[in-house]
Motif scaffolding. Structure first.
Motif, short mmCIF file in Angstrom:
data_model
loop_
_atom_site.label_atom_id
_atom_site.label_comp_id
_atom_site.label_asym_id
_atom_site.label_seq_id
_atom_site.Cartn_x
_atom_site.Cartn_y
_atom_site.Cartn_z
N ILE A 33 24.75 -117.15 0.09
CA ILE A 33 25.45 -117.57 -1.12
C ILE A 33 24.95 -116.80 -2.35
CG2 ILE A 33 25.86 -119.50 -2.70
CD1 ILE A 33 27.44 -119.73 -0.09
N PHE A 34 23.63 -116.78 -2.53
CA PHE A 34 23.09 -116.15 -3.73
C PHE A 34 23.09 -114.63 -3.66
CE2 PHE A 34 21.40 -120.41 -4.29
CZ PHE A 34 21.64 -120.62 -5.63
N ASN A 35 22.82 -114.07 -2.47
CA ASN A 35 22.70 -112.63 -2.35
C ASN A 35 24.06 -111.95 -2.20
OD1 ASN A 35 21.27 -110.27 -2.30
ND2 ASN A 35 20.32 -110.61 -0.33
N VAL A 36 24.89 -112.47 -1.32
CA VAL A 36 26.18 -111.83 -1.04
C VAL A 36 27.25 -112.28 -2.02
CG1 VAL A 36 27.99 -111.57 0.69
CG2 VAL A 36 25.60 -111.54 1.39
N ARG A 37 27.40 -113.58 -2.16
CA ARG A 37 28.50 -114.11 -2.96
C ARG A 37 28.26 -114.04 -4.46
NH1 ARG A 37 33.12 -113.94 -0.53
NH2 ARG A 37 33.03 -114.81 1.54
N LEU A 38 27.02 -114.08 -4.90
CA LEU A 38 26.76 -114.04 -6.34
C LEU A 38 26.26 -112.67 -6.79
CD1 LEU A 38 26.62 -115.70 -8.97
CD2 LEU A 38 24.26 -116.20 -8.39
N THR A 39 25.13 -112.25 -6.26
CA THR A 39 24.54 -110.98 -6.69
C THR A 39 25.39 -109.80 -6.25
OG1 THR A 39 22.38 -112.01 -6.47
CG2 THR A 39 22.41 -109.64 -6.68
N GLY A 40 25.94 -109.84 -5.05
CA GLY A 40 26.78 -108.74 -4.57
C GLY A 40 28.01 -108.55 -5.44
N VAL A 41 28.61 -109.65 -5.87
CA VAL A 41 29.78 -109.57 -6.74
C VAL A 41 29.39 -108.97 -8.09
CG1 VAL A 41 31.46 -110.98 -8.00
CG2 VAL A 41 31.01 -111.44 -5.60
N LEU A 42 28.23 -109.37 -8.61
CA LEU A 42 27.78 -108.81 -9.89
C LEU A 42 27.47 -107.32 -9.77
CD1 LEU A 42 25.48 -111.72 -11.11
CD2 LEU A 42 27.76 -111.13 -11.94
N TYR A 43 26.83 -106.92 -8.65
CA TYR A 43 26.57 -105.49 -8.41
C TYR A 43 27.87 -104.70 -8.35
CZ TYR A 43 21.57 -105.83 -7.25
OH TYR A 43 20.23 -106.00 -7.28
N ASP A 44 28.85 -105.22 -7.61
CA ASP A 44 30.13 -104.53 -7.48
C ASP A 44 30.83 -104.41 -8.83
OD1 ASP A 44 29.68 -104.25 -4.80
OD2 ASP A 44 31.00 -105.91 -4.22
N ARG A 45 30.81 -105.47 -9.60
CA ARG A 45 31.45 -105.46 -10.91
C ARG A 45 30.80 -104.41 -11.82
NH1 ARG A 45 31.28 -110.97 -13.48
NH2 ARG A 45 32.62 -111.45 -11.72
N GLU A 46 29.48 -104.36 -11.80
CA GLU A 46 28.78 -103.37 -12.62
C GLU A 46 29.03 -101.95 -12.14
OE1 GLU A 46 26.44 -102.01 -15.75
OE2 GLU A 46 27.38 -103.94 -15.40
N ALA A 47 29.08 -101.75 -10.83
CA ALA A 47 29.35 -100.42 -10.28
C ALA A 47 30.75 -99.95 -10.67
CB ALA A 47 29.21 -100.43 -8.76
N PHE A 48 31.74 -100.84 -10.61
CA PHE A 48 33.09 -100.46 -11.02
C PHE A 48 33.16 -100.16 -12.51
CE2 PHE A 48 34.67 -102.89 -7.17
CZ PHE A 48 34.98 -101.74 -6.47
N ARG A 49 32.40 -100.91 -13.30
CA ARG A 49 32.37 -100.67 -14.75
C ARG A 49 31.78 -99.29 -15.04
NH1 ARG A 49 29.13 -101.01 -19.01
NH2 ARG A 49 27.32 -101.72 -17.84
N ILE A 50 30.70 -98.93 -14.37
CA ILE A 50 30.08 -97.63 -14.56
C ILE A 50 31.00 -96.53 -14.05
CG2 ILE A 50 28.16 -96.17 -13.78
CD1 ILE A 50 26.41 -98.69 -13.86
N LEU A 51 31.65 -96.75 -12.93
CA LEU A 51 32.57 -95.76 -12.36
C LEU A 51 33.75 -95.51 -13.30
CD1 LEU A 51 33.14 -93.99 -9.89
CD2 LEU A 51 34.43 -95.91 -8.94
N ARG A 52 34.31 -96.55 -13.88
CA ARG A 52 35.42 -96.39 -14.83
C ARG A 52 34.99 -95.63 -16.07
NH1 ARG A 52 37.19 -102.15 -15.55
NH2 ARG A 52 35.86 -102.56 -13.82
N ARG A 53 33.76 -95.84 -16.49
CA ARG A 53 33.24 -95.17 -17.67
C ARG A 53 33.08 -93.67 -17.41
NH1 ARG A 53 27.56 -96.75 -19.45
NH2 ARG A 53 28.31 -98.75 -18.75
N LYS A 54 32.72 -93.29 -16.18
CA LYS A 54 32.54 -91.87 -15.85
C LYS A 54 33.86 -91.15 -15.67
CE LYS A 54 27.99 -92.15 -13.78
NZ LYS A 54 27.18 -91.90 -12.60
N VAL A 55 34.89 -91.87 -15.29
CA VAL A 55 36.19 -91.24 -15.02
C VAL A 55 36.96 -91.04 -16.24
CG1 VAL A 55 38.41 -91.54 -13.89
CG2 VAL A 55 36.33 -92.16 -12.72
#
Length: 164
Positions: free
Chosen positions: A142-164
């Motif tokens: 719950i905490f690692n996959v469902r919470l932290t994983g979602v936050l990691y993915d959201r941040e990665a997409f935000r950084i990826l959009r900024r680079k593009v």
């Protein structure tokens, strides 16, 4: 049992998440790889140390100071919260945070099983023990996959959009 289940779930889940992601936290804060390896080693060493010796310590605290184990569990969870906050609040504090998190994580499992045996006795101990064991992977998921994983993915997409 539900109070123990919930408090342990909310204690073990974040502890496992912190332990699992300690390497990424260290890299994110700019520590070199050798230092990040030291953080992980410190968590493992203090986790082991606390698991081995907490049985003796908890018995001494009960006999000598009449301190109940549920109160010890509360103190261990509060110590873990201090470790989580320390990991991000002060630059260079990840060493201390990894020791505190490993220390508190190592104390949680022995306490859970001692509390279960004291509160519910040994008649249904194997069933309750397995319910206690279930908390570790469930909290981690719950905490690692469902919470932290979602936050990691959201941040990665935000950084990826900024680079593009």
């Amino acid at each position: 049992m539900w109070v123990l289940f919930l408090s342990t779930f909310c204690g073990l889940g974040p502890s496992l998440t912190a332990v699992d992601n300690l390497g990424q936290i260290g890299e994110l804060l700019g520590y070199p790889n050798k230092t990040v390896t030291s953080f992980v080693s410190l968590v493992s060493i203090w986790n082991f140390f606390r698991r081995v010796f907490f049985g003796f310590v908890s018995e001494t605290m009960i006999v000598k100071y009449k301190l109940p184990r549920p109160l010890m569990m509360t103190m261990v969870l509060l110590i873990a919260c201090i470790g989580y906050l320390l990991a991000f609040s002060v630059p260079g504090s990840l060493y201390a945070a990894s020791i505190i998190i490993g220390f508190s994580f190592g104390a949680q499992l022995p306490l859970i099983f001692a509390i279960i045996s004291e509160l519910f006795r040994l008649k249904y101990y194997s069933t309750l023990f397995n319910c206690g064991q279930l908390l570790s992977p469930l909290g981690s998921y719950i905490f690692n996959v469902r919470l932290t994983g979602v936050l990691y993915d959201r941040e990665a997409f935000r950084i990826l959009r900024r680079k593009v």
